[in-house]
Design an enzyme around this catalytic site. Structure first.
Site, short mmCIF file in Angstrom:
data_model
loop_
_atom_site.label_atom_id
_atom_site.label_comp_id
_atom_site.label_asym_id
_atom_site.label_seq_id
_atom_site.Cartn_x
_atom_site.Cartn_y
_atom_site.Cartn_z
N GLY A 156 62.63 45.83 67.40
CA GLY A 156 63.21 46.31 67.76
C GLY A 156 64.63 46.33 66.34
CD GLN B 18 70.57 46.11 67.83
OE1 GLN B 18 69.02 47.05 67.55
NE2 GLN B 18 70.67 44.89 68.23
CB CYS C 39 69.75 43.66 73.14
SG CYS C 39 70.42 44.22 71.83
CG LEU C 40 67.29 41.39 67.37
CD1 LEU C 40 67.17 42.00 66.11
CD2 LEU C 40 67.04 40.33 67.48
CG HIS D 299 66.62 48.17 73.58
ND1 HIS D 299 67.12 47.69 74.86
CD2 HIS D 299 67.03 48.42 72.57
CE1 HIS D 299 67.30 46.35 74.42
NE2 HIS D 299 67.48 47.05 72.77
CD GLU D 300 66.09 48.83 68.87
OE1 GLU D 300 66.47 48.65 68.47
OE2 GLU D 300 64.69 47.82 69.47
CG HIS E 31 71.23 49.45 70.29
ND1 HIS E 31 72.12 48.42 70.76
CD2 HIS E 31 69.83 48.67 70.22
CE1 HIS E 31 71.34 47.40 71.33
NE2 HIS E 31 70.03 47.87 70.88
NI NI Z 1 69.17 46.00 71.64
#
Ligand code: NI
Length: 179
Positions: free
Chosen positions: A48, A53, A101-102, A143-144, A147
């Protein structure tokens, strides 16, 4: 042409900002941005992604789970764009599992998340949709959405001892699979 965008990493101020609600879903620039975000999450192989991000502080996320070496148990789902996503209900039961996470490369952590959630969001046509997620999808959604509120999974760890490097995580996974 849609193109991949650069991933903002932990330390970039945009990662800690509260993202703003989207009110102009039909805007061609916004629609082009959504296409770029789709290319980015596919390129990065993420489960995701959230708009902050890629340094865009707007309430847009994409869920795109698919099984890979990091998440062999991930369900396969068409990338789903969610605008102004919200939790409308969450189970009291929580589940602890690994996340990465990226935006936080090289680190993985055990994070507790609601097992079942009900959510509401708008699709890229502005249609309001509601659904229920359980387990892995519920985890990716939480999680998303974090952000969008300036949070990363590190903030959700119960202890810093639940954080490990990617290299050690691979060792942990390998030993689990043998047991
Ligand atoms: Ni993340």
């Amino acid at each position: 042409m849609a193109h991949a965008l650069e991933i903002a990493q932990l330390g970039a101020p945009v990662i800690r900002k509260e993202a703003v609600k989207v009110t102009d879903i039909q805007n061609p620039e916004l629609q082009a941005f959504i296409d770029d975000l789709l290319v980015t999450v596919a390129d990065e192989g993420g489960m995701g992604i959230a708009a902050p991000q890629v340094s865009v502080s707007k309430r847009i996320i994409i869920l795109s789970p698919k099984p890979n070496t990091r998440y062999p148990y991930a369900p396969l789902m068409e990338p789903t764009i969610m605008i102004n996503p919200e939790l409308t209900w969450a189970s009291t039961e929580k589940e602890k599992d690994w996340e990465g996470c990226l935006t936080v490369p090289g680190i993985r952590g055990l994070v507790s998340r609601h097992q079942t959630i009900r959510i509401r969001y708008q699709d890229r046509n502005g249609l309001l949709l509601e659904t229920e997620y359980h387990g892995f999808l519920a985890r990716v959604f939480q999680h998303e959405v974090d952000h969008l509120d300036g949070l990363v999974f590190l903030d959700r760890a119960e202890s810093t001892k639940d954080l490990v490097t990617e290299k050690e995580w691979k060792r942990i996974m390998a030993s689990h699979n043998q047991a």
